[in-house]
Design a protein around this motif. Structure first.
Motif, short mmCIF file in Angstrom:
data_model
loop_
_atom_site.label_atom_id
_atom_site.label_comp_id
_atom_site.label_asym_id
_atom_site.label_seq_id
_atom_site.Cartn_x
_atom_site.Cartn_y
_atom_site.Cartn_z
N LYS A 189 16.12 91.60 51.30
CA LYS A 189 16.38 90.94 50.01
C LYS A 189 17.80 91.24 49.53
CE LYS A 189 12.19 89.18 49.41
NZ LYS A 189 11.69 89.41 50.76
N HIS A 190 18.75 91.00 50.45
CA HIS A 190 20.14 91.27 50.13
C HIS A 190 20.99 90.07 50.55
CE1 HIS A 190 23.51 93.79 49.02
NE2 HIS A 190 24.10 93.55 50.17
N ILE A 191 21.84 89.61 49.64
CA ILE A 191 22.73 88.48 49.89
C ILE A 191 24.16 88.99 49.87
CG2 ILE A 191 23.52 86.23 49.05
CD1 ILE A 191 20.72 85.90 47.75
N THR A 192 24.91 88.73 50.94
CA THR A 192 26.26 89.27 51.08
C THR A 192 27.24 88.15 51.36
OG1 THR A 192 25.32 91.27 52.07
CG2 THR A 192 27.69 90.97 52.27
N LEU A 193 28.34 88.12 50.60
CA LEU A 193 29.43 87.21 50.90
C LEU A 193 30.41 87.95 51.80
CD1 LEU A 193 30.97 84.56 50.58
CD2 LEU A 193 31.97 85.45 48.47
N GLU A 194 30.57 87.46 53.03
CA GLU A 194 31.43 88.11 54.01
C GLU A 194 32.71 87.29 54.17
OE1 GLU A 194 28.96 88.27 57.47
OE2 GLU A 194 27.51 89.67 56.57
N LEU A 195 33.85 87.91 53.91
CA LEU A 195 35.14 87.23 53.97
C LEU A 195 36.07 87.89 54.98
CD1 LEU A 195 35.90 86.86 50.14
CD2 LEU A 195 34.88 85.14 51.63
N THR A 196 36.81 87.05 55.69
CA THR A 196 37.92 87.53 56.50
C THR A 196 39.19 87.07 55.81
OG1 THR A 196 36.62 87.35 58.53
CG2 THR A 196 39.01 87.51 58.78
N LEU A 197 39.99 88.03 55.34
CA LEU A 197 41.15 87.75 54.49
C LEU A 197 42.43 88.13 55.21
CD1 LEU A 197 41.36 86.88 51.38
CD2 LEU A 197 41.74 89.30 50.92
N ASP A 198 43.42 87.25 55.17
CA ASP A 198 44.74 87.54 55.73
C ASP A 198 45.54 88.33 54.69
OD1 ASP A 198 47.27 87.65 56.79
OD2 ASP A 198 47.55 85.48 56.95
N PRO A 199 45.75 89.64 54.90
CA PRO A 199 46.41 90.45 53.87
C PRO A 199 47.88 90.08 53.67
CG PRO A 199 46.08 91.72 55.87
CD PRO A 199 45.36 90.42 56.07
N ALA A 200 48.47 89.42 54.66
CA ALA A 200 49.87 89.01 54.52
C ALA A 200 50.00 87.84 53.55
CB ALA A 200 50.44 88.64 55.88
N MET A 201 48.91 87.12 53.34
CA MET A 201 48.95 85.94 52.48
C MET A 201 48.57 86.28 51.05
SD MET A 201 49.53 82.75 52.13
CE MET A 201 49.85 82.45 53.87
N SER A 202 47.59 87.16 50.88
CA SER A 202 47.13 87.50 49.53
C SER A 202 46.56 88.91 49.54
CB SER A 202 46.06 86.51 49.07
OG SER A 202 45.51 86.90 47.83
N HIS A 203 46.94 89.69 48.54
CA HIS A 203 46.40 91.03 48.39
C HIS A 203 44.97 90.95 47.87
CE1 HIS A 203 45.91 95.18 46.93
NE2 HIS A 203 46.86 95.48 47.80
N MET A 204 44.16 91.92 48.28
CA MET A 204 42.77 91.92 47.87
C MET A 204 42.61 91.94 46.34
SD MET A 204 39.77 94.32 49.45
CE MET A 204 40.46 94.12 51.09
N MET A 205 43.57 92.59 45.67
CA MET A 205 43.49 92.64 44.21
C MET A 205 43.62 91.26 43.59
SD MET A 205 42.71 95.55 43.11
CE MET A 205 43.08 95.30 41.39
N GLU A 206 44.39 90.38 44.24
CA GLU A 206 44.50 89.01 43.73
C GLU A 206 43.17 88.29 43.83
OE1 GLU A 206 48.98 87.30 44.02
OE2 GLU A 206 47.76 87.08 45.82
N TYR A 207 42.44 88.58 44.91
CA TYR A 207 41.12 87.97 45.04
C TYR A 207 40.25 88.36 43.85
CZ TYR A 207 36.50 86.80 46.73
OH TYR A 207 35.26 86.26 46.82
N PHE A 208 40.24 89.64 43.54
CA PHE A 208 39.40 90.09 42.43
C PHE A 208 39.92 89.58 41.09
CE2 PHE A 208 37.89 93.25 45.50
CZ PHE A 208 36.52 93.14 45.28
N GLU A 209 41.22 89.40 40.98
CA GLU A 209 41.80 88.92 39.73
C GLU A 209 41.24 87.57 39.33
OE1 GLU A 209 46.17 87.57 37.97
OE2 GLU A 209 46.06 88.90 39.70
N ILE A 210 41.08 86.68 40.28
CA ILE A 210 40.61 85.33 39.94
C ILE A 210 39.13 85.10 40.25
CG2 ILE A 210 42.92 84.38 40.27
CD1 ILE A 210 41.89 83.07 42.84
N PHE A 211 38.53 85.97 41.05
CA PHE A 211 37.15 85.72 41.46
C PHE A 211 36.14 86.70 40.89
CE2 PHE A 211 39.18 83.41 45.11
CZ PHE A 211 38.71 82.16 44.74
N MET A 212 36.57 87.61 40.03
CA MET A 212 35.62 88.58 39.47
C MET A 212 34.48 87.89 38.74
SD MET A 212 34.57 91.60 39.23
CE MET A 212 35.93 92.65 39.76
#
Length: 239
Positions: A189-212
């Motif tokens: 009973k667990h749902i996980t969003l799995e992402l492969t992110l190119d760190p050269a294109m966007s920092h992980m903090m930017e992801y959280f900034e707009i997707f929190m």
């Protein structure tokens, strides 16, 4: 969803008169539905938004269906989630602001015109009217599945302008995502969003900034379905 019993609306007995079983395939292929989707996406293209057209809504339909299927919900409920996924963004044809609520009213008119029973219409439009993370809630299982499916579609194919110089933060984050997958573990009973992110294109903090807000909406939706929600980026579990 290819196993649906009919590619058309079929008659069925219904209290108060005739109603129709409206299939996902009927909705997906209907010329009016396709026009609404195309025009909604064109409106967003005109103001520089990411792709919200046939690719997006078809993917959201499939994911919403699979979420409920894996969580053990009835087949018809899964199909209604797919129908909601197909129609959830048509309100963008009117205006981006409040597009969820506008789209719900538009979908109600379409589905009543097609002959869908009122009870099913109300389930679908409640989901559509609540899919936006800023002002929506998982008010039923279909709404929860739609929220999870919609928020999981983060991918570079949604970026219309491949000229990275012109990217805003939304484009940059979407373009950075090389792969996204919503993993539903029905046993745990667990749902996980799995992402492969190119760190050269966007920092992980930017992801959280707009997707929190999207991740919080996804967690609420998972909880509604009796599951927990997690996020994995580049193999690292973050939440």
């Amino acid at each position: 969803m290819s196993h649906h019993p009919s590619r058309h609306a079929t008659d069925t007995a219904h209290a108060g008169g005739d109603a129709h079983v409206i299939t996902y395939d009927f909705i997906r292929e209907h010329p009016k539905v396709r026009l609404y989707i195309r025009m909604a996406d064109a409106s967003l293209a005109a103001i520089g938004y990411t792709e919200h057209g046939e690719r997006h809504v078809t993917l959201v339909s499939r994911i919403a269906y699979n979420v409920l299927k894996r969580m053990g919900r009835p087949e018809r409920e899964c199909e209604l989630a797919a129908i909601a996924g197909m129609l959830h963004d048509i309100g963008n044809a009117v205006n981006r602001d409040h597009h969820a609520q506008t789209g719900a009213v538009m979908a109600m008119q379409l589905l009543r015109e097609f002959g869908m029973p009122d009870e099913e219409v109300l389930l679908v439009i409640a989901a559509i009217g609540n899919h936006h993370e800023n002002d929506g809630d998982p008010v039923n299982d279909i709404a929860a599945a739609l929220i999870l499916a919609d928020k999981s579609d983060v991918h570079r194919t949604r970026v219309r302008n491949a000229d990275t110089i012109k990217f805003d933060i939304h484009d940059r984050v979407n373009y950075a995502v090389e792969k996204s997958f919503l993993n539903v573990d029905e046993d745990q009973k667990h749902i996980t969003l799995e992402l492969t992110l190119d760190p050269a294109m966007s920092h992980m903090m930017e992801y959280f900034e707009i997707f929190m807000t999207r991740m919080l909406a996804s967690r609420k939706a998972a909880i509604h379905l009796g599951a927990t929600f997690g996020l994995v980026v580049n193999g690292n579990r973050l939440v």
